[in-house]
Design a protein around this motif. Structure first.
Motif, PDB file in Angstrom:
ATOM      1  N   TYR A 152       0.956  -1.325   0.102  1.00 27.32           N
ATOM      2  CA  TYR A 152       0.533  -0.136   0.064  1.00 27.32           C
ATOM      3  C   TYR A 152       0.558   1.372   0.083  1.00 27.32           C
ATOM      4  O   TYR A 152       0.491   2.304  -0.422  1.00 27.32           O
ATOM      5  CB  TYR A 152      -1.088   0.429   1.111  1.00 27.32           C
ATOM      6  CG  TYR A 152      -2.453  -1.037   1.111  1.00 27.32           C
ATOM      7  CD1 TYR A 152      -2.797  -0.900  -0.325  1.00 27.32           C
ATOM      8  CD2 TYR A 152      -2.878  -1.782   2.265  1.00 27.32           C
ATOM      9  CE1 TYR A 152      -4.385  -1.914  -0.477  1.00 27.32           C
ATOM     10  CE2 TYR A 152      -3.195  -2.395   1.812  1.00 27.32           C
ATOM     11  CZ  TYR A 152      -4.402  -2.719   0.559  1.00 27.32           C
ATOM     12  OH  TYR A 152      -5.681  -3.260   0.363  1.00 27.32           O
ATOM     13  N   SER A 153       2.377   1.027   0.834  1.00 22.74           N
ATOM     14  CA  SER A 153       2.817   1.989   0.720  1.00 22.74           C
ATOM     15  C   SER A 153       2.670   3.337  -0.775  1.00 22.74           C
ATOM     16  O   SER A 153       3.524   3.594  -0.877  1.00 22.74           O
ATOM     17  CB  SER A 153       4.232   1.916   1.375  1.00 22.74           C
ATOM     18  OG  SER A 153       3.402   2.277   3.293  1.00 22.74           O
ATOM     19  N   LEU A 154       3.612   1.512  -1.175  1.00 21.54           N
ATOM     20  CA  LEU A 154       4.452   1.903  -2.714  1.00 21.54           C
ATOM     21  C   LEU A 154       3.071   1.724  -3.784  1.00 21.54           C
ATOM     22  O   LEU A 154       3.720   2.324  -5.136  1.00 21.54           O
ATOM     23  CB  LEU A 154       4.880   0.703  -3.623  1.00 21.54           C
ATOM     24  CG  LEU A 154       6.016   0.747  -2.208  1.00 21.54           C
ATOM     25  CD1 LEU A 154       6.628  -1.345  -2.204  1.00 21.54           C
ATOM     26  CD2 LEU A 154       7.370   0.753  -2.487  1.00 21.54           C
ATOM     27  N   SER A 155       2.062   1.925  -3.265  1.00 24.10           N
ATOM     28  CA  SER A 155       0.682   2.601  -4.211  1.00 24.10           C
ATOM     29  C   SER A 155      -0.507   3.258  -4.033  1.00 24.10           C
ATOM     30  O   SER A 155      -0.525   3.876  -4.489  1.00 24.10           O
ATOM     31  CB  SER A 155      -0.197   1.173  -4.146  1.00 24.10           C
ATOM     32  OG  SER A 155      -1.302   1.076  -3.132  1.00 24.10           O
ATOM     33  N   GLU A 156       0.907   4.680  -3.511  1.00 24.07           N
ATOM     34  CA  GLU A 156       0.312   6.015  -2.390  1.00 24.07           C
ATOM     35  C   GLU A 156      -0.698   5.735  -1.778  1.00 24.07           C
ATOM     36  O   GLU A 156      -1.889   6.702  -1.912  1.00 24.07           O
ATOM     37  CB  GLU A 156       0.322   6.312  -3.776  1.00 24.07           C
ATOM     38  CG  GLU A 156       0.586   7.047  -4.253  1.00 24.07           C
ATOM     39  CD  GLU A 156       0.898   8.306  -5.306  1.00 24.07           C
ATOM     40  OE1 GLU A 156       0.120   8.262  -5.835  1.00 24.07           O
ATOM     41  OE2 GLU A 156       2.547   8.418  -6.260  1.00 24.07           O
ATOM     42  N   ASN A 157      -0.733   4.237  -1.020  1.00 22.42           N
ATOM     43  CA  ASN A 157      -2.103   4.274  -0.270  1.00 22.42           C
ATOM     44  C   ASN A 157      -1.641   4.439   1.060  1.00 22.42           C
ATOM     45  O   ASN A 157      -2.465   3.426   1.795  1.00 22.42           O
ATOM     46  CB  ASN A 157      -2.963   3.303  -0.757  1.00 22.42           C
ATOM     47  CG  ASN A 157      -4.149   2.921  -0.194  1.00 22.42           C
ATOM     48  OD1 ASN A 157      -4.689   3.596   0.783  1.00 22.42           O
ATOM     49  ND2 ASN A 157      -4.955   2.546  -0.214  1.00 22.42           N
ATOM     50  N   GLN A 158      -1.191   5.559   1.837  1.00 20.38           N
ATOM     51  CA  GLN A 158      -0.541   5.276   2.971  1.00 20.38           C
ATOM     52  C   GLN A 158      -1.358   5.233   4.214  1.00 20.38           C
ATOM     53  O   GLN A 158      -0.535   4.866   4.971  1.00 20.38           O
ATOM     54  CB  GLN A 158       0.405   7.136   3.152  1.00 20.38           C
ATOM     55  CG  GLN A 158       0.984   7.101   2.156  1.00 20.38           C
ATOM     56  CD  GLN A 158       1.180   7.892   0.649  1.00 20.38           C
ATOM     57  OE1 GLN A 158      -0.278   7.740   0.290  1.00 20.38           O
ATOM     58  NE2 GLN A 158       1.725   8.891   0.772  1.00 20.38           N
ATOM     59  N   ALA A 159      -2.904   5.935   4.318  1.00 14.33           N
ATOM     60  CA  ALA A 159      -3.691   5.601   5.022  1.00 14.33           C
ATOM     61  C   ALA A 159      -3.945   4.275   5.174  1.00 14.33           C
ATOM     62  O   ALA A 159      -4.040   3.736   6.630  1.00 14.33           O
ATOM     63  CB  ALA A 159      -4.663   6.295   4.381  1.00 14.33           C
ATOM     64  N   ASN A 160      -4.078   3.405   4.395  1.00 10.97           N
ATOM     65  CA  ASN A 160      -4.143   2.096   4.077  1.00 10.97           C
ATOM     66  C   ASN A 160      -3.023   1.257   5.217  1.00 10.97           C
ATOM     67  O   ASN A 160      -2.616   0.657   5.720  1.00 10.97           O
ATOM     68  CB  ASN A 160      -4.548   0.957   3.533  1.00 10.97           C
ATOM     69  CG  ASN A 160      -6.239   1.495   3.566  1.00 10.97           C
ATOM     70  OD1 ASN A 160      -6.763   1.627   4.098  1.00 10.97           O
ATOM     71  ND2 ASN A 160      -6.846   0.606   2.283  1.00 10.97           N
ATOM     72  N   ALA A 161      -1.784   1.545   4.123  1.00 10.79           N
ATOM     73  CA  ALA A 161      -0.580   1.638   4.586  1.00 10.79           C
ATOM     74  C   ALA A 161      -0.286   1.637   6.426  1.00 10.79           C
ATOM     75  O   ALA A 161       0.522   0.539   7.088  1.00 10.79           O
ATOM     76  CB  ALA A 161       0.456   2.335   4.365  1.00 10.79           C
ATOM     77  N   ILE A 162      -0.903   2.263   6.769  1.00  3.30           N
ATOM     78  CA  ILE A 162      -0.731   3.019   8.290  1.00  3.30           C
ATOM     79  C   ILE A 162      -1.354   1.702   9.104  1.00  3.30           C
ATOM     80  O   ILE A 162      -0.977   1.331  10.160  1.00  3.30           O
ATOM     81  CB  ILE A 162      -1.129   4.651   8.694  1.00  3.30           C
ATOM     82  CG1 ILE A 162      -0.048   5.264   8.070  1.00  3.30           C
ATOM     83  CG2 ILE A 162      -0.626   4.558  10.037  1.00  3.30           C
ATOM     84  CD1 ILE A 162       0.133   6.634   7.606  1.00  3.30           C
ATOM     85  N   VAL A 163      -2.877   1.467   8.546  1.00  2.00           N
ATOM     86  CA  VAL A 163      -3.429   1.442   9.403  1.00  2.00           C
ATOM     87  C   VAL A 163      -2.895  -0.334  10.088  1.00  2.00           C
ATOM     88  O   VAL A 163      -3.018  -1.126  10.754  1.00  2.00           O
ATOM     89  CB  VAL A 163      -5.009   0.772   8.640  1.00  2.00           C
ATOM     90  CG1 VAL A 163      -5.734  -0.396   9.414  1.00  2.00           C
ATOM     91  CG2 VAL A 163      -5.255   2.630   9.054  1.00  2.00           C
ATOM     92  N   LEU A 164      -2.551  -1.021   8.348  1.00  4.61           N
ATOM     93  CA  LEU A 164      -2.224  -2.344   8.207  1.00  4.61           C
ATOM     94  C   LEU A 164      -0.945  -2.889   9.596  1.00  4.61           C
ATOM     95  O   LEU A 164      -1.086  -3.300  10.079  1.00  4.61           O
ATOM     96  CB  LEU A 164      -2.427  -3.043   7.145  1.00  4.61           C
ATOM     97  CG  LEU A 164      -3.172  -3.291   6.222  1.00  4.61           C
ATOM     98  CD1 LEU A 164      -3.481  -4.221   6.818  1.00  4.61           C
ATOM     99  CD2 LEU A 164      -4.320  -2.523   6.141  1.00  4.61           C
ATOM    100  N   ALA A 165      -0.181  -2.075   9.100  1.00  6.59           N
ATOM    101  CA  ALA A 165       1.464  -1.703   9.936  1.00  6.59           C
ATOM    102  C   ALA A 165       1.114  -1.538  11.685  1.00  6.59           C
ATOM    103  O   ALA A 165       1.702  -3.186  12.699  1.00  6.59           O
ATOM    104  CB  ALA A 165       2.509  -0.445   9.606  1.00  6.59           C
ATOM    105  N   LYS A 166       0.069  -0.347  11.955  1.00  6.08           N
ATOM    106  CA  LYS A 166      -0.402  -0.845  12.976  1.00  6.08           C
ATOM    107  C   LYS A 166      -0.894  -2.249  13.789  1.00  6.08           C
ATOM    108  O   LYS A 166      -0.587  -2.709  14.930  1.00  6.08           O
ATOM    109  CB  LYS A 166      -1.210   0.919  13.927  1.00  6.08           C
ATOM    110  CG  LYS A 166      -0.499   1.599  13.230  1.00  6.08           C
ATOM    111  CD  LYS A 166      -1.381   2.697  13.531  1.00  6.08           C
ATOM    112  CE  LYS A 166      -0.720   4.037  13.899  1.00  6.08           C
ATOM    113  NZ  LYS A 166      -1.655   5.450  14.251  1.00  6.08           N
TER     114      LYS A 166
END
Length: 315
Positions: free
Chosen positions: A118-132
């Motif tokens: 998600y970080s590499l597809s410019e979807n930072q919001a989802n990236a942060i949620v999944l990482a947390k």
């Protein structure tokens, strides 16, 4: 998870995924159907053959790892693949991270991979949620490898946490990895010379490869994400606007909910081809503007930046 699965036979089935955006959309639709089936089984307690469940998981996993491997090792030139392909991969790993038939002790890895994609597809919001979510899962386990906890904190954009991290005395061998994460975190918060930091990042990646380190594959993914973080960094994008430093200091250092990256929609508004139309342009014709974007697309920050610069200019 540290090894790439055998990709034989997958390329012929998914080759068009790289070339035709519509194929990606078709696969997303299929994955969504599988996702609904998984939810239906879990919520309603419906029974199905174990081999059917395993087949779904295997297919989703193969698609995700195939796309991630192509991105890492074949280096596709298509921007559509980088964006849409990684979005599909992120969705695949997200499904796996939520599947009830996967051992809970292994779900955090799918959270990590999903956050990377998600970080590499410019979807930072989802990236942060999944990482947390992944951090919470991994942190429950005994004898947890703290390096992976730091990787998840990095993907969560919790740079302040990384700066305060104390290296266990028994893990001094991992100090180079921690030092690089700390240096990059400091850049995202306070600015600095990102090129030197990324060079150190790259050099360490090669060292880990040469040493056959267990962290190499994941660190290589983190390096890719760091490149994207730097590209989207609010400090990187606004480095030619020194008068905005007081505002940047507030959002990156003072606020409790910090902002370190700009989203694609925000970057577009500030880097339009005709700079006179940019919302940060000194062109007074832009004094009256209308921003029409979806909810949570970043309108407030763009407005704050424009107001702040306008006040400085008029002052």
């Amino acid at each position: 998870m540290e090894q790439i699965i055998n990709l034989d036979g997958l390329y012929s089935n998914l080759k068009k995924l790289i070339e035709d955006k519509s194929d990606i959309n078709n696969i997303i639709v299929t994955l969504e159907k599988i996702h609904l089936e998984i939810i239906k089984r879990d919520l309603l307690g419906e029974k199905s053959q174990e081999h059917e469940k395993d087949h779904d998981i295997e297919i989703i996993s193969k698609i995700g790892f195939y796309l991630l491997s192509v991105f890492l090792y074949l280096k596709p030139q298509s921007e559509d693949f980088n964006s849409y392909g990684m979005s599909v991969a992120g969705f695949c790993f997200e499904l796996l991270s939520k599947s009830a038939i996967i051992d809970t002790e292994g779900q955090w890895e799918y959270n990590l991979f999903s956050s990377v994609c998600y970080s590499l597809s410019e979807n930072q919001a989802n990236a942060i949620v999944l990482a947390k979510q992944g951090f919470l899962k991994l942190n429950k386990h005994k004898d947890t490898d703290f390096i992976y906890l730091l990787f998840l904190k990095f993907l969560s954009r919790e740079y302040k946490y990384i700066l305060k991290y104390q290296i266990p005395k028994s893990s001094l061998s991992s100090k180079p990895i921690i030092d690089v994460l700390i240096s990059f975190s400091r850049f995202m918060i306070s600015g600095g010379n990102a090129e030197i930091i990324l060079t150190n990042f790259s050099n360490l990646k090669h060292q880990l490869y040469n040493n056959n380190s267990q962290y190499f594959f994941t660190f290589a993914l983190i390096y890719k994400v760091a490149l994207e973080m730097r590209r989207c960094s609010i400090r990187n994008i606004l480095q030619s606007e020194p008068e905005l430093e007081p505002y940047l200091k507030v959002v990156t250092q003072v606020d409790t909910k910090n902002v370190y990256e700009l989203w694609a929609s925000q970057i577009f508004l500030m880097q339009v081809e005709n700079q006179e139309r940019s919302f940060l342009s000194n062109n007074t014709k832009n004094d009256i503007s209308i921003i029409s974007m979806p909810t949570s697309a970043g309108k407030t920050m763009i407005s704050e930046l424009a107001i702040f610069k306008s006040l400085i200019r008029d002052y």
